[in-house]
Write a protein that holds these residues in place. Structure first.
Motif, PDB file in Angstrom:
ATOM      1  N   LEU A  72       0.801  -1.220   0.000  1.00 20.26           N
ATOM      2  CA  LEU A  72       0.000   0.000   0.000  1.00 20.26           C
ATOM      3  C   LEU A  72       0.837   1.276   0.000  1.00 20.26           C
ATOM      4  O   LEU A  72       0.480   2.252  -0.649  1.00 20.26           O
ATOM      5  CB  LEU A  72      -0.946   0.005   1.205  1.00 20.26           C
ATOM      6  N   LYS A  73       1.932   1.286   0.736  1.00 24.87           N
ATOM      7  CA  LYS A  73       2.723   2.517   0.857  1.00 24.87           C
ATOM      8  C   LYS A  73       3.816   2.611  -0.205  1.00 24.87           C
ATOM      9  O   LYS A  73       4.098   3.688  -0.713  1.00 24.87           O
ATOM     10  CB  LYS A  73       3.323   2.616   2.246  1.00 24.87           C
ATOM     11  N   TRP A  74       4.440   1.480  -0.539  1.00 25.43           N
ATOM     12  CA  TRP A  74       5.575   1.526  -1.450  1.00 25.43           C
ATOM     13  C   TRP A  74       5.363   0.771  -2.753  1.00 25.43           C
ATOM     14  O   TRP A  74       6.287   0.663  -3.555  1.00 25.43           O
ATOM     15  CB  TRP A  74       6.834   1.005  -0.743  1.00 25.43           C
ATOM     16  N   ASP A  75       4.173   0.254  -2.986  1.00 29.56           N
ATOM     17  CA  ASP A  75       3.851  -0.461  -4.221  1.00 29.56           C
ATOM     18  C   ASP A  75       4.912  -1.517  -4.562  1.00 29.56           C
ATOM     19  O   ASP A  75       5.367  -1.616  -5.693  1.00 29.56           O
ATOM     20  CB  ASP A  75       3.669   0.521  -5.380  1.00 29.56           C
ATOM     21  N   PHE A  76       5.316  -2.298  -3.531  1.00 33.17           N
ATOM     22  CA  PHE A  76       6.286  -3.377  -3.651  1.00 33.17           C
ATOM     23  C   PHE A  76       7.644  -2.912  -4.180  1.00 33.17           C
ATOM     24  O   PHE A  76       8.350  -3.668  -4.844  1.00 33.17           O
ATOM     25  CB  PHE A  76       5.757  -4.515  -4.535  1.00 33.17           C
ATOM     26  N   SER A  77       8.020  -1.682  -3.860  1.00 30.75           N
ATOM     27  CA  SER A  77       9.306  -1.170  -4.321  1.00 30.75           C
ATOM     28  C   SER A  77       9.932  -0.309  -3.221  1.00 30.75           C
ATOM     29  O   SER A  77       9.565   0.846  -3.050  1.00 30.75           O
ATOM     30  CB  SER A  77       9.105  -0.341  -5.589  1.00 30.75           C
ATOM     31  N   ALA A  78      10.874  -0.888  -2.489  1.00 24.16           N
ATOM     32  CA  ALA A  78      11.550  -0.143  -1.429  1.00 24.16           C
ATOM     33  C   ALA A  78      12.501   0.872  -2.048  1.00 24.16           C
ATOM     34  O   ALA A  78      13.095   0.610  -3.092  1.00 24.16           O
ATOM     35  CB  ALA A  78      12.321  -1.091  -0.523  1.00 24.16           C
ATOM     36  N   PRO A  79      12.641   2.038  -1.414  1.00 23.74           N
ATOM     37  CA  PRO A  79      13.611   3.010  -1.928  1.00 23.74           C
ATOM     38  C   PRO A  79      15.023   2.425  -2.056  1.00 23.74           C
ATOM     39  O   PRO A  79      15.745   2.771  -2.965  1.00 23.74           O
ATOM     40  CB  PRO A  79      13.567   4.137  -0.900  1.00 23.74           C
ATOM     41  N   SER A  80      15.399   1.522  -1.158  1.00 21.32           N
ATOM     42  CA  SER A  80      16.693   0.831  -1.263  1.00 21.32           C
ATOM     43  C   SER A  80      16.450  -0.673  -1.261  1.00 21.32           C
ATOM     44  O   SER A  80      16.230  -1.280  -0.208  1.00 21.32           O
ATOM     45  CB  SER A  80      17.620   1.211  -0.104  1.00 21.32           C
ATOM     46  N   ALA A  81      16.518  -1.243  -2.442  1.00 24.60           N
ATOM     47  CA  ALA A  81      16.265  -2.688  -2.581  1.00 24.60           C
ATOM     48  C   ALA A  81      17.319  -3.512  -1.842  1.00 24.60           C
ATOM     49  O   ALA A  81      17.010  -4.565  -1.284  1.00 24.60           O
ATOM     50  CB  ALA A  81      16.220  -3.068  -4.056  1.00 24.60           C
ATOM     51  N   ALA A  82      18.571  -3.042  -1.807  1.00 30.52           N
ATOM     52  CA  ALA A  82      19.631  -3.797  -1.133  1.00 30.52           C
ATOM     53  C   ALA A  82      19.342  -3.903   0.367  1.00 30.52           C
ATOM     54  O   ALA A  82      19.428  -4.993   0.950  1.00 30.52           O
ATOM     55  CB  ALA A  82      20.981  -3.138  -1.374  1.00 30.52           C
ATOM     56  N   PHE A  84      16.476  -3.531   1.783  1.00 29.77           N
ATOM     57  CA  PHE A  84      15.271  -4.331   1.952  1.00 29.77           C
ATOM     58  C   PHE A  84      15.614  -5.815   1.895  1.00 29.77           C
ATOM     59  O   PHE A  84      15.073  -6.621   2.650  1.00 29.77           O
ATOM     60  CB  PHE A  84      14.222  -3.972   0.885  1.00 29.77           C
ATOM     61  N   GLY A  85      16.531  -6.181   1.003  1.00 28.91           N
ATOM     62  CA  GLY A  85      16.983  -7.570   0.926  1.00 28.91           C
ATOM     63  C   GLY A  85      17.640  -8.020   2.230  1.00 28.91           C
ATOM     64  O   GLY A  85      17.406  -9.144   2.699  1.00 28.91           O
ATOM     65  N   VAL A  86      18.445  -7.148   2.828  1.00 27.61           N
ATOM     66  CA  VAL A  86      19.069  -7.456   4.125  1.00 27.61           C
ATOM     67  C   VAL A  86      17.980  -7.657   5.176  1.00 27.61           C
ATOM     68  O   VAL A  86      18.022  -8.614   5.959  1.00 27.61           O
ATOM     69  CB  VAL A  86      20.042  -6.336   4.552  1.00 27.61           C
ATOM     70  N   ALA A 136      18.109  -2.073   9.146  1.00 28.64           N
ATOM     71  CA  ALA A 136      17.942  -2.248   7.704  1.00 28.64           C
ATOM     72  C   ALA A 136      16.665  -1.553   7.209  1.00 28.64           C
ATOM     73  O   ALA A 136      16.663  -0.959   6.127  1.00 28.64           O
ATOM     74  CB  ALA A 136      17.907  -3.740   7.344  1.00 28.64           C
ATOM     75  N   ALA A 137      15.597  -1.611   8.002  1.00 27.37           N
ATOM     76  CA  ALA A 137      14.345  -0.943   7.599  1.00 27.37           C
ATOM     77  C   ALA A 137      14.529   0.560   7.504  1.00 27.37           C
ATOM     78  O   ALA A 137      13.992   1.208   6.597  1.00 27.37           O
ATOM     79  CB  ALA A 137      13.230  -1.290   8.578  1.00 27.37           C
ATOM     80  N   VAL A 138      15.268   1.125   8.445  1.00 27.51           N
ATOM     81  CA  VAL A 138      15.536   2.573   8.402  1.00 27.51           C
ATOM     82  C   VAL A 138      16.200   2.938   7.078  1.00 27.51           C
ATOM     83  O   VAL A 138      15.799   3.891   6.393  1.00 27.51           O
ATOM     84  CB  VAL A 138      16.393   3.018   9.607  1.00 27.51           C
ATOM     85  N   PHE A 139      17.219   2.167   6.696  1.00 27.36           N
ATOM     86  CA  PHE A 139      17.924   2.469   5.462  1.00 27.36           C
ATOM     87  C   PHE A 139      17.104   2.082   4.217  1.00 27.36           C
ATOM     88  O   PHE A 139      17.170   2.748   3.195  1.00 27.36           O
ATOM     89  CB  PHE A 139      19.288   1.769   5.414  1.00 27.36           C
ATOM     90  N   ALA A 140      16.305   1.033   4.324  1.00 23.62           N
ATOM     91  CA  ALA A 140      15.524   0.586   3.162  1.00 23.62           C
ATOM     92  C   ALA A 140      14.408   1.561   2.827  1.00 23.62           C
ATOM     93  O   ALA A 140      14.088   1.762   1.666  1.00 23.62           O
ATOM     94  CB  ALA A 140      14.926  -0.800   3.445  1.00 23.62           C
TER      95      ALA A 140
END
Length: 144
Positions: A72-82, A84-86, A136-140
């Motif tokens: 809902l908030k990010w449409d399955f796209s984190a600002p930092s995919a790396a 988010f992967g962590v 990791a969430a903070v950075f993602a």
């Protein structure tokens, strides 16, 4: 829609608090129980069981609210995919550590020393992984 997202963030953060508090408290209880009297061990066991229930409920809420927020908030796209992967890798670490802890809980309750070490280690891994997930969430999701 913004109110729904705000409530999901609230639920997600409260579940994180419940999981984190349980992850910190359970190893402490285990240490207290090592030299406790039988009566105290019974109480510690009850408190530990309640904390495990809180941790389970928190995990369910995290696993439900996280993907909803991500959609809902990010449409399955984190600002930092790396990052988010962590974060997601650490979620898998936690799920694995929970599994190891749960598989050894009955033997731990019967006093098995090897199971006690595994359960304690699993709880410590969970606590450290939760810290890593928050970082990791903070950075993602802080994004550009």
């Amino acid at each position: 829609m913004s109110n729904i997202i705000a409530m999901l963030v609230f639920v997600h953060l409260m579940a994180l608090v419940g999981a984190g508090a349980s992850a910190v408290a359970l190893p402490v209880l285990m240490q207290l129980g090592k030299n406790a009297t039988p009566e105290a061990k019974a109480v510690i066991g009850q408190v530990g069981g309640q904390l495990r229930n809180i941790a389970r409920a928190s995990l369910v809420l995290l696993l439900m609210s996280g993907p909803l927020l991500f959609w809902l908030k990010w449409d399955f796209s984190a600002p930092s995919a790396a990052w988010f992967g962590v974060k997601m890798a650490l979620v898998l670490v936690i799920i694995g550590a929970i599994g190891i802890g749960e598989m050894n809980t009955k033997r731990f309750q019967q006093g098995d020393a090897a199971a006690t070490r595994l359960v304690l280690l699993s709880r410590q891994v969970i606590a450290l992984a939760l810290i890593g997930i928050v970082l990791a969430a903070v950075f993602a999701f802080s994004g550009p």
